[in-house]
Design a protein around this motif. Sequence first.
Motif, PDB file in Angstrom:
ATOM      1  N   ARG A  53      30.823  20.047 -13.213  1.00 52.04           N
ATOM      2  CA  ARG A  53      31.213  19.142 -11.338  1.00 52.04           C
ATOM      3  C   ARG A  53      29.976  18.712 -11.533  1.00 52.04           C
ATOM      4  O   ARG A  53      28.891  18.857 -11.433  1.00 52.04           O
ATOM      5  CB  ARG A  53      31.745  20.568 -10.765  1.00 52.04           C
ATOM      6  N   GLU A  54      30.278  17.205 -10.735  1.00 56.15           N
ATOM      7  CA  GLU A  54      29.694  16.459  -9.674  1.00 56.15           C
ATOM      8  C   GLU A  54      30.327  16.973  -8.435  1.00 56.15           C
ATOM      9  O   GLU A  54      30.754  16.388  -8.165  1.00 56.15           O
ATOM     10  CB  GLU A  54      29.502  15.053 -10.068  1.00 56.15           C
ATOM     11  N   ASP A  55      28.659  16.798  -7.452  1.00 56.30           N
ATOM     12  CA  ASP A  55      29.065  16.975  -5.996  1.00 56.30           C
ATOM     13  C   ASP A  55      28.634  15.997  -5.207  1.00 56.30           C
ATOM     14  O   ASP A  55      27.945  14.860  -5.410  1.00 56.30           O
ATOM     15  CB  ASP A  55      27.672  18.001  -5.739  1.00 56.30           C
ATOM     16  N   GLN A  67      38.546  18.062  -2.251  1.00 59.76           N
ATOM     17  CA  GLN A  67      37.344  18.522  -1.124  1.00 59.76           C
ATOM     18  C   GLN A  67      36.945  19.929  -0.818  1.00 59.76           C
ATOM     19  O   GLN A  67      37.331  20.996  -0.551  1.00 59.76           O
ATOM     20  CB  GLN A  67      37.711  18.188   0.562  1.00 59.76           C
ATOM     21  N   THR A  68      35.016  20.029  -1.116  1.00 60.31           N
ATOM     22  CA  THR A  68      34.342  21.863  -0.934  1.00 60.31           C
ATOM     23  C   THR A  68      33.909  22.424  -0.005  1.00 60.31           C
ATOM     24  O   THR A  68      33.814  23.231  -0.042  1.00 60.31           O
ATOM     25  CB  THR A  68      34.083  21.991  -2.595  1.00 60.31           C
ATOM     26  N   ARG A  69      33.489  20.974   1.007  1.00 62.86           N
ATOM     27  CA  ARG A  69      32.499  21.086   1.733  1.00 62.86           C
ATOM     28  C   ARG A  69      33.727  20.752   2.620  1.00 62.86           C
ATOM     29  O   ARG A  69      34.627  20.297   3.154  1.00 62.86           O
ATOM     30  CB  ARG A  69      31.258  19.944   1.679  1.00 62.86           C
ATOM     31  N   THR A  86      33.900  16.581  -4.465  1.00 64.94           N
ATOM     32  CA  THR A  86      33.622  17.092  -5.623  1.00 64.94           C
ATOM     33  C   THR A  86      34.769  16.822  -6.333  1.00 64.94           C
ATOM     34  O   THR A  86      35.670  17.297  -6.484  1.00 64.94           O
ATOM     35  CB  THR A  86      33.175  18.306  -5.253  1.00 64.94           C
ATOM     36  N   GLN A 146      40.094  15.903  -7.950  1.00 70.64           N
ATOM     37  CA  GLN A 146      38.912  15.976  -7.540  1.00 70.64           C
ATOM     38  C   GLN A 146      39.599  16.780  -6.071  1.00 70.64           C
ATOM     39  O   GLN A 146      40.041  17.062  -5.685  1.00 70.64           O
ATOM     40  CB  GLN A 146      38.875  14.593  -6.659  1.00 70.64           C
TER      41      GLN A 146
END
Length: 107
Positions: free
Chosen positions: A105-107, A81-83, A90, A79
């Motif tokens: 990937r799963e958002d 943190q992309t946002r 993510t 996992q």
Amino acid sequence: MEFCPTCGNMLQYEMRIPARFFCRTCPYVCPLLPKVSIRRGVQLENKEPTPIAVGEKSVGPTTDAPCPKCSHGKAAFHQMQTRSADEPMTIFYKCLNHSCGHQWRED
């Protein structure tokens, strides 16, 4: 910052000859020496980096997630943190089927 060993208040710096730290609450005074002495610390050693993955072997955790490409039932994941911080993390997957290795990937 220096603190008074007697009462714990922050010491004030006074520029005079010789310079000194003094406490406004109690009579503590610490004169400063005109010369600065440098203390040598412990020598740092270079270390070899620790590998995260070795060859085809995955070190990360696995889960029962079907691969969208080959429908294999196991996948490694991590996992990130992309946002922004108030959004969910993510999840990145990698198929554990050696002939596939698909990543998604799963958002």
